[in-house]
Scaffold this motif. Structure first.
Motif, short mmCIF file in Angstrom:
data_model
loop_
_atom_site.label_atom_id
_atom_site.label_comp_id
_atom_site.label_asym_id
_atom_site.label_seq_id
_atom_site.Cartn_x
_atom_site.Cartn_y
_atom_site.Cartn_z
N GLY A 104 0.81 -1.22 0.00
CA GLY A 104 0.00 0.00 0.00
C GLY A 104 0.84 1.27 0.00
N CYS A 105 2.14 1.12 0.10
CA CYS A 105 3.01 2.30 0.29
C CYS A 105 3.59 2.79 -1.04
CB CYS A 105 4.15 1.93 1.25
SG CYS A 105 5.40 3.23 1.39
N PRO A 106 3.33 4.06 -1.39
CA PRO A 106 3.85 4.56 -2.68
C PRO A 106 5.38 4.64 -2.72
CG PRO A 106 2.89 6.36 -1.38
CD PRO A 106 2.57 5.09 -0.65
N TRP A 107 6.00 4.82 -1.56
CA TRP A 107 7.47 4.89 -1.54
C TRP A 107 8.05 3.51 -1.80
CZ3 TRP A 107 8.59 9.84 -1.80
CH2 TRP A 107 7.73 10.77 -1.20
N ALA A 108 7.50 2.50 -1.12
CA ALA A 108 7.97 1.13 -1.34
C ALA A 108 7.70 0.69 -2.78
CB ALA A 108 7.29 0.18 -0.35
N ASP A 115 3.75 -5.21 8.32
CA ASP A 115 2.42 -4.72 8.69
C ASP A 115 2.57 -3.32 9.28
OD1 ASP A 115 -0.04 -4.20 9.70
OD2 ASP A 115 -0.14 -5.95 11.03
N LEU A 116 2.01 -2.34 8.60
CA LEU A 116 2.17 -0.95 9.06
C LEU A 116 1.05 -0.53 10.00
CD1 LEU A 116 3.27 0.71 5.68
CD2 LEU A 116 4.73 0.04 7.60
N ASP A 117 0.07 -1.45 10.22
CA ASP A 117 -1.03 -1.11 11.13
C ASP A 117 -0.72 -1.44 12.57
OD1 ASP A 117 -2.59 -0.18 9.06
OD2 ASP A 117 -3.37 -2.18 8.60
N PRO A 169 2.57 -1.83 15.68
CA PRO A 169 3.93 -1.38 15.95
C PRO A 169 4.95 -2.32 15.31
CG PRO A 169 2.60 -1.38 17.96
CD PRO A 169 1.77 -2.04 16.90
N ARG A 170 6.05 -1.75 14.84
CA ARG A 170 7.08 -2.57 14.20
C ARG A 170 7.69 -3.53 15.22
NH1 ARG A 170 6.02 1.21 10.92
NH2 ARG A 170 4.00 0.58 11.64
N THR A 171 8.01 -4.73 14.75
CA THR A 171 8.64 -5.73 15.63
C THR A 171 10.09 -5.33 15.91
OG1 THR A 171 9.43 -6.96 13.72
CG2 THR A 171 7.27 -7.60 14.60
N GLY A 201 11.96 2.09 11.11
CA GLY A 201 10.70 1.33 11.09
C GLY A 201 9.89 1.54 9.82
N GLN A 202 10.47 2.20 8.85
CA GLN A 202 9.71 2.49 7.63
C GLN A 202 9.98 1.45 6.54
OE1 GLN A 202 10.91 6.58 6.66
NE2 GLN A 202 9.04 7.29 7.61
N VAL A 203 9.09 1.45 5.56
CA VAL A 203 9.34 0.71 4.31
C VAL A 203 9.47 1.74 3.21
CG1 VAL A 203 8.15 -1.39 5.01
CG2 VAL A 203 6.84 0.41 3.88
N PRO A 204 10.25 1.45 2.17
CA PRO A 204 10.96 0.19 1.93
C PRO A 204 12.33 0.17 2.60
CG PRO A 204 11.38 1.66 0.10
CD PRO A 204 10.45 2.41 1.04
N THR A 205 12.81 -1.06 2.81
CA THR A 205 14.21 -1.30 3.16
C THR A 205 14.69 -2.40 2.23
OG1 THR A 205 13.78 -0.82 5.49
CG2 THR A 205 15.82 -2.00 4.98
N VAL A 251 18.25 2.10 2.98
CA VAL A 251 16.93 2.67 3.31
C VAL A 251 16.66 3.87 2.40
CG1 VAL A 251 17.02 1.92 5.72
CG2 VAL A 251 17.88 4.19 5.11
N GLU A 252 15.44 4.36 2.46
CA GLU A 252 14.95 5.50 1.67
C GLU A 252 14.69 5.07 0.22
OE1 GLU A 252 13.84 8.56 2.47
OE2 GLU A 252 14.11 7.93 4.53
N SER A 253 13.42 5.20 -0.16
CA SER A 253 12.99 4.67 -1.46
C SER A 253 13.76 5.24 -2.65
CB SER A 253 11.50 4.94 -1.64
OG SER A 253 11.24 6.34 -1.59
N GLY A 254 14.04 6.54 -2.62
CA GLY A 254 14.75 7.14 -3.76
C GLY A 254 16.15 6.56 -3.88
N1 LIG Z 1 11.22 8.93 2.99
C1 LIG Z 1 10.83 7.55 3.10
C2 LIG Z 1 9.35 7.49 3.38
C3 LIG Z 1 8.85 6.08 3.55
C4 LIG Z 1 7.52 6.05 4.27
O1 LIG Z 1 6.96 7.08 4.68
N2 LIG Z 1 6.96 4.84 4.42
C5 LIG Z 1 5.77 4.72 5.21
C6 LIG Z 1 4.73 3.87 4.52
S1 LIG Z 1 4.13 4.60 3.03
C7 LIG Z 1 6.11 4.01 6.50
O2 LIG Z 1 6.95 3.12 6.52
N3 LIG Z 1 5.43 4.41 7.56
C8 LIG Z 1 5.60 3.82 8.83
C9 LIG Z 1 6.24 4.73 9.82
O3 LIG Z 1 6.63 5.85 9.45
O4 LIG Z 1 6.36 4.30 10.97
C10 LIG Z 1 11.18 6.82 1.81
O5 LIG Z 1 11.14 7.46 0.75
O6 LIG Z 1 11.52 5.64 1.88
#
Ligand SMILES: N[C@@H](CCC(=O)N[C@@H](CS)C(=O)NCC(=O)O)C(=O)O
Length: 236
Positions: free
Chosen positions: A16-20, A40-42, A44-46, A56-60, A69-72
């Protein structure tokens, strides 16, 4: 294309994540084999995932155990690691210039246009018309001229480029959320009328299999509606 490699790639992601989604477009276009771990972003991260990416973000991306890390940066890394039609190497004739043009486009798209679209999620009803005007004006100024030679993709390419890798997830969402009534009904017609290069390009990007691969339009529209309802709910 299909890249043959012994590299071990693991993508920690959420569909569901546009960055991932950027990483998925790059991997699909390159045809690099990878393992996928859905986060699962709904909930807390494990501790296990926080050890991989403390943000704790995706993508990795794990590349043979090294973490990116960081999608770009992930998308740029994949394009550099597996040379392809996506982007020329900087040492190729004209390569450095093309890479700069791509970087400028992506920066203009994300920081000058996409930022306005995010504002619709929390905007009051009374702010929405003005937001359409501001967003379309920014698109016309910053993005439209840079697509004058798109044919159908960036810079006259007949295959996806790193531009579409970095922006395709936002393009499919723009069209889906526009048609799905999340954005005001005036947004897409204004874009079509005022930014014809962008419009023609976006239609092609949004149906490319590397872009649509993990994209579930109905789910994204429904989840975005839920998110907006939460953002607008009166604070207890
Ligand atoms: N700047 C980051 C943004 C990634 C991001 O915001 N991912 C969201 C999902 S769309 C996420 O992991 N959110 C969970 C959180 O921030 O704890 C990237 O480009 O990778």
């Amino acid at each position: 294309m299909t890249i043959t490699t012994t590299d071990k790639l693991t993508l920690y992601t959420n569909h569901g994540c546009p960055w991932a989604h950027r990483a998925h477009i790059a991997l699909a276009e390159l045809g690099v084999p990878f393992e996928e771990v859905i986060i699962d972003l709904d909930t807390p991260r494990t501790a296990e995932y926080l050890a991989v990416n403390p943000r704790g973000q995706v993508p990795t991306l794990s590349y043979n155990g090294d973490i990116i890390v960081e999608s770009g940066i992930v998308a740029n890394f994949l394009a550099d690691q597996y040379p392809s039609h996506l982007v020329p190497e900087s040492s190729a004739p004209g390569g450095a210039l093309r890479r700069a043009q791509i970087a400028v486009f992506v920066d203009a798209f994300v920081s000058k246009f996409q930022g306005h679209l995010f504002k619709f999620f929390s905007a009051a009803e009374s702010e929405r018309d003005a937001l359409v005007e501001t967003a379309v004006a920014a698109l016309v100024k910053e993005v439209e001229p840079r697509l004058k030679d798109a044919s159908p993709y960036f810079g006259g390419s007949d295959k996806l480029t790193l531009v579409e890798v970095q922006t395709g997830s936002f393009i499919v969402r723009l069209l889906a959320l526009g048609k799905g009534g999340v954005y005001p009904a005036t947004l897409l017609p204004a874009i079509e009328a005022q930014a014809p290069n962008f419009w023609a390009w976006a239609q092609k990007v949004a149906v490319h299999p590397s872009v649509t691969g993990i994209f579930n339009e109905d789910k994204v529209v429904a989840r975005t509606r839920e998110r907006i309802a939460k953002l607008r709910a009166p604070k207890a």
